[in-house]
Design a protein around this motif. Structure first.
Motif, PDB file in Angstrom:
ATOM      1  N   GLN A   4       6.440   4.063  -9.264  1.00 30.19           N
ATOM      2  CA  GLN A   4       5.824   4.120 -11.081  1.00 30.19           C
ATOM      3  C   GLN A   4       6.218   2.034 -11.225  1.00 30.19           C
ATOM      4  N   GLU A   5       7.591   1.957 -10.992  1.00 26.29           N
ATOM      5  CA  GLU A   5       8.374   0.962 -11.214  1.00 26.29           C
ATOM      6  C   GLU A   5       7.408  -0.555  -9.822  1.00 26.29           C
ATOM      7  N   ARG A   6       6.932  -0.558  -9.166  1.00 21.89           N
ATOM      8  CA  ARG A   6       6.185  -1.198  -8.259  1.00 21.89           C
ATOM      9  C   ARG A   6       4.808  -1.439  -8.722  1.00 21.89           C
TER      10      ARG A   6
ATOM     11  N   VAL B  28       9.822   5.887   2.561  1.00 16.39           N
ATOM     12  CA  VAL B  28       9.047   6.060   0.984  1.00 16.39           C
ATOM     13  C   VAL B  28       9.873   6.042   0.682  1.00 16.39           C
ATOM     14  N   MET B  29       9.429   5.893  -0.407  1.00 14.12           N
ATOM     15  CA  MET B  29       9.654   5.150  -2.341  1.00 14.12           C
ATOM     16  C   MET B  29       9.956   6.631  -2.646  1.00 14.12           C
ATOM     17  N   THR B  30      10.589   6.623  -4.105  1.00 15.46           N
ATOM     18  CA  THR B  30      10.744   7.813  -4.275  1.00 15.46           C
ATOM     19  C   THR B  30       9.941   7.820  -6.242  1.00 15.46           C
ATOM     20  N   ALA B  31       9.171   8.746  -6.304  1.00 17.15           N
ATOM     21  CA  ALA B  31       8.140   8.438  -7.236  1.00 17.15           C
ATOM     22  C   ALA B  31       8.823   7.341  -8.936  1.00 17.15           C
ATOM     23  N   ALA B  32      10.121   7.014  -8.920  1.00 11.21           N
ATOM     24  CA  ALA B  32      10.486   6.284  -9.713  1.00 11.21           C
ATOM     25  C   ALA B  32       9.721   4.483  -9.572  1.00 11.21           C
TER      26      ALA B  32
ATOM     27  N   VAL C 151       1.242  -1.477   0.024  1.00 12.98           N
ATOM     28  CA  VAL C 151       0.206   0.249  -0.100  1.00 12.98           C
ATOM     29  C   VAL C 151       0.895   0.902  -0.227  1.00 12.98           C
ATOM     30  N   THR C 152       0.658   1.928  -0.626  1.00 13.72           N
ATOM     31  CA  THR C 152       1.800   3.493  -1.027  1.00 13.72           C
ATOM     32  C   THR C 152       0.281   4.752  -1.033  1.00 13.72           C
ATOM     33  N   LEU C 153       1.393   6.039  -0.216  1.00 11.06           N
ATOM     34  CA  LEU C 153       0.244   6.340   0.089  1.00 11.06           C
ATOM     35  C   LEU C 153       0.675   7.928  -1.426  1.00 11.06           C
ATOM     36  N   MET C 154      -0.463   8.197  -1.988  1.00  6.92           N
ATOM     37  CA  MET C 154      -0.280   8.895  -3.660  1.00  6.92           C
ATOM     38  C   MET C 154      -0.207   9.900  -3.177  1.00  6.92           C
TER      39      MET C 154
END
Length: 183
Positions: A180-182, A173-177, A128-131
């Motif tokens: 997107q890859e995930r 906290v991930m990067t936007a890239a 789950v990622t908060l965007m």
């Protein structure tokens, strides 16, 4: 109603009737929505919540009730399998956890925001990622599993859950890239 779709999408109604989804097909409580490997579906609900389900996905509309005059409602969607994303609408703003999305191992309490995720069976990674919202704002979500809630309030903050009996992994906290890859 179905706003857009690609490929094969089937809806099983509460009475067992099967419908092949097309643009503007109505969505009702207790509908089971399944996308084929080539399928992708976008739904817009009456409170303006938008929900997308990717290929090989399965979801159930447990509840979607909204009273615009009273500004009350409840939304509950169960994503059994697949990659999903949504932008919460008016229901999520009516009260804490008025809108929830569940996977086989976790429940996501929505407090007005945009979320991406992947649902899978017990023992598999559910993410789950908060965007960030389109306007750049970031809301808050709570991911609960094993009786523990992981609150997330930072863009691209991500947690993984593998069992309904184990707390969510500490979020990162991930990067936007990476996000997107995930998804």
């Amino acid at each position: 109603k179905v706003d857009n779709l690609v490929g094969n999408v089937t809806i099983t109604r509460a009475d067992g009737a099967k419908v092949t989804a097309t643009k503007d097909t109505a969505i009702f409580q207790d509908d089971v929505i399944e996308t084929a490997a080539d399928g992708n579906l976008g739904i817009v609900f009456t409170d303006n919540t938008t929900f997308s389900l990717g290929g090989d996905g399965r979801m159930v509309i447990d509840a979607m009730i909204y009273d615009a005059e009273a500004n009350t409602g409840q939304g509950a969607i169960d994503v059994v399998a697949g990659t999903f994303s949504f932008v919460s609408g008016k229901i999520a703003k009516t009260g804490e956890d008025a809108m929830t999305v569940s996977t086989p191992v976790a429940t996501i309490g929505i407090r007005g925001t945009t979320v991406a995720g992947h649902a899978a069976a017990e023992g598999s990674d559910n993410t789950v990622t908060l965007m960030p919202d389109l306007d750049g704002g970031v809301g808050v979500i709570g991911v609960t599993s094993g009786g523990v809630e992981e609150l997330m309030s930072v863009a691209f903050q991500t947690t993984t859950v593998t069992s309904a009996f184990v707390p969510p992994a500490p979020s990162v906290v991930m990067t936007a890239a990476q996000v997107q890859e995930r998804y």
